[in-house]
Scaffold this active site. Sequence first.
Site, short mmCIF file in Angstrom:
data_model
loop_
_atom_site.label_atom_id
_atom_site.label_comp_id
_atom_site.label_asym_id
_atom_site.label_seq_id
_atom_site.Cartn_x
_atom_site.Cartn_y
_atom_site.Cartn_z
N LYS A 86 108.13 48.22 180.96
CA LYS A 86 108.19 46.90 180.33
C LYS A 86 106.85 46.53 179.71
CE LYS A 86 109.90 42.29 180.32
NZ LYS A 86 110.75 41.26 180.83
N HIS A 110 123.62 37.98 187.14
CA HIS A 110 123.09 38.50 185.87
C HIS A 110 122.98 40.04 185.90
CE1 HIS A 110 120.65 38.80 182.28
NE2 HIS A 110 119.70 39.41 182.97
N LYS A 170 108.36 35.70 178.98
CA LYS A 170 109.48 34.87 178.51
C LYS A 170 109.75 33.80 179.55
CE LYS A 170 112.31 37.84 175.53
NZ LYS A 170 113.61 38.53 175.42
N ARG A 228 111.12 45.16 171.41
CA ARG A 228 111.38 44.46 172.67
C ARG A 228 112.89 44.24 172.88
NH1 ARG A 228 108.03 39.60 175.77
NH2 ARG A 228 109.48 39.49 177.52
N ASN A 232 117.16 44.49 175.97
CA ASN A 232 118.46 43.82 176.08
C ASN A 232 119.61 44.82 176.22
OD1 ASN A 232 117.36 41.24 175.85
ND2 ASN A 232 117.30 41.40 173.63
N ARG A 245 99.68 20.63 177.40
CA ARG A 245 99.73 21.56 176.25
C ARG A 245 99.46 23.00 176.65
NH1 ARG A 245 96.81 17.44 173.33
NH2 ARG A 245 98.26 16.21 172.11
N HIS A 271 122.88 43.72 177.64
CA HIS A 271 122.89 42.26 177.76
C HIS A 271 123.93 41.58 176.87
CE1 HIS A 271 119.37 43.01 180.12
NE2 HIS A 271 119.11 41.73 180.31
N GLU A 295 109.18 39.80 170.51
CA GLU A 295 110.50 40.36 170.19
C GLU A 295 110.82 40.32 168.69
OE1 GLU A 295 113.50 39.56 173.19
OE2 GLU A 295 115.08 40.00 171.75
N GLU A 297 118.57 46.38 186.64
CA GLU A 297 117.47 46.29 185.65
C GLU A 297 116.53 47.48 185.80
OE1 GLU A 297 117.44 44.05 183.25
OE2 GLU A 297 118.38 42.21 183.98
N HIS A 335 126.30 39.43 178.84
CA HIS A 335 126.28 37.96 178.71
C HIS A 335 127.68 37.41 178.48
CE1 HIS A 335 121.76 37.47 177.64
NE2 HIS A 335 121.98 37.31 178.93
P1 NAD Z 1 117.33 33.72 191.42
O1 NAD Z 1 115.98 33.28 191.04
O2 NAD Z 1 118.45 32.76 191.31
O3 NAD Z 1 117.29 34.34 192.88
C1 NAD Z 1 118.48 34.85 193.44
C2 NAD Z 1 118.76 34.23 194.81
O4 NAD Z 1 117.91 34.86 195.78
C3 NAD Z 1 118.48 32.74 194.92
O5 NAD Z 1 119.46 32.17 195.76
C4 NAD Z 1 117.12 32.68 195.61
O6 NAD Z 1 116.96 31.49 196.34
C5 NAD Z 1 117.19 33.87 196.52
N1 NAD Z 1 115.92 34.50 196.87
C6 NAD Z 1 114.91 34.82 196.05
N2 NAD Z 1 113.99 35.55 196.70
C7 NAD Z 1 114.43 35.67 197.97
C8 NAD Z 1 113.93 36.34 199.11
N3 NAD Z 1 112.81 37.07 199.04
N4 NAD Z 1 114.63 36.26 200.25
C9 NAD Z 1 115.82 35.57 200.30
N5 NAD Z 1 116.36 34.94 199.25
C10 NAD Z 1 115.67 35.00 198.09
O7 NAD Z 1 117.79 35.00 190.54
P2 NAD Z 1 117.08 36.25 189.87
O8 NAD Z 1 118.12 37.27 189.80
O9 NAD Z 1 115.78 36.56 190.49
O10 NAD Z 1 116.76 35.69 188.41
C11 NAD Z 1 117.78 35.36 187.51
C12 NAD Z 1 117.18 34.50 186.44
O11 NAD Z 1 116.18 35.26 185.76
C13 NAD Z 1 118.18 34.05 185.38
O12 NAD Z 1 117.98 32.68 185.12
C14 NAD Z 1 117.80 34.87 184.16
O13 NAD Z 1 118.06 34.20 182.96
C15 NAD Z 1 116.33 35.05 184.37
N6 NAD Z 1 115.75 36.23 183.70
C16 NAD Z 1 114.63 36.04 182.96
C17 NAD Z 1 114.03 37.12 182.35
C18 NAD Z 1 112.75 36.92 181.60
O14 NAD Z 1 112.28 37.85 180.95
N7 NAD Z 1 112.13 35.76 181.68
C19 NAD Z 1 114.56 38.40 182.50
C20 NAD Z 1 115.71 38.56 183.27
C21 NAD Z 1 116.31 37.46 183.87
N1 GLY Z 2 114.29 40.59 179.81
C1 GLY Z 2 114.13 40.86 178.44
C2 GLY Z 2 112.74 40.64 177.93
O1 GLY Z 2 111.86 40.31 178.68
O2 GLY Z 2 112.52 40.79 176.77
#
Ligand code: NAD
Ligand code: GLY
Length: 369
Positions: A229, A268, A145, A243, A247, A123, A250, A239, A187, A254
């Site tokens: 942020k 992304h 998030k 917040r 986006n 939980r 986005h 949000e 970003e 998207h």
């Molecule tokens: P990811 O986590 O897929 O990482 C990108 C690639 O880089 C992967 O292949 C990973 O294995 C590799 N990698 C990571 N760190 C590395 C390093 N230091 N050296 C070598 N390789 C490395 O992608 P991302 O762009 O970090 O994240 C995208 C995700 O984040 C999506 O799922 C998206 O929806 C999410 N997201 C969430 C929020 C939020 O607020 N929670 C905001 C933006 C994006």
């Molecule tokens: N990446 C958008 C948010 O965190 O609200």
Amino acid sequence: MTTETVHVPLGGRSYDITIGSRLIDQAGALLKPHLKRPRTVVVTDENVFVTQGERLREGLASAGVDADFITLAPGEATKSFGELEKLTARLLDLGVEREDVIIAFGGGVIGDLTGFAASVLRRGCRFAQIPTTLLAQVDSAVGGKTAINVPQGKNLIGAFHQPVAVIADIASLDTLPMRELKAGYAEVVKYGLISDPGFFHWLENNGPALLEGDDAARIQAIKKSCEAKAAIVGADEKEKGKRALLNLGHTFGHAFEAHFGYSNKLLHGEGVALGMALAFDYSVSEGLCPASDADRVKAHLNSTGLPAEIADLKSNITGDIIAKYMMQDKKVEQGKLTLILAKAIGDAFIAKDADLSRVTAFLKEKTGE
Ligand code: NAD
Ligand code: GLY
């Protein structure tokens, strides 16, 4: 090399983001104040484990913190119910207790999945973020998030669950592929475009150095991004209002990500870059923003190799297809789109009731139909 701290002000759920070089080597000392016992479980992916795993194991061990590692497959497909089920089972088998701190060690995929697992395990148990992509350091690891993807769409099952600490080590970016680094850079640009024209101007001058590996520029950009942020999340954690500014780009972005099946045909951050350029161009077409500002945005994105025009995608996508995907956005209310538009660089606003027929006409003009 300086270490910077950004505070995320959320009352009892407040935490610090520590930004610096080679912080993974000091992770045990940095996290120990949060640990009730000297043990943790690190969730990571294979790429991060191979390139950074030993550093973290030693960084924890040097402060007497014992760690089990769970290493998952890299990629968006890992943010799934199946992986959540396996991960939570493994965490329970390892005896993780509610007061323990699980470490999410990787990009946004690992951060989102691990954060969500932490939010439901027993939980709700505690977790820390050690983001290793630029995108995660400036965005996904901050703000709480967490989510997984389902066939109905991306990030549709999740929770707001804040970490107890975020450690952003710029040295981890040294092994990140350049394309991923640039996607994260989109970003960073976003924060300048939302509310800080001075930061955007600074990026025009310092972005290339940041991408080429300048440590001071990286720390400064991550700090400014996290400050922006943290201020927004501190004011609107769930949000309900501002917040949504985060986006920017986005809703347009998207649509392209969905068209390419959320695959590595379009990352992304690349979708966000194109989406921000389109948000500025649409703002110009609606008479809201000077064309010179949109041109500056596109020139900067293009100078780093990020897409700023639909033609950059070399795809035969049509305006109608893009509009159809946009209408699936979670911000659609009673058939009306909410878009983040701009009056100028650094002056973004939430536009409710965007008219779909005007957006579609704009997109058709853009695709040359
Ligand atoms: P990811 O986590 O897929 O990482 C990108 C690639 O880089 C992967 O292949 C990973 O294995 C590799 N990698 C990571 N760190 C590395 C390093 N230091 N050296 C070598 N390789 C490395 O992608 P991302 O762009 O970090 O994240 C995208 C995700 O984040 C999506 O799922 C998206 O929806 C999410 N997201 C969430 C929020 C939020 O607020 N929670 C905001 C933006 C994006
Ligand atoms: N990446 C958008 C948010 O965190 O609200």
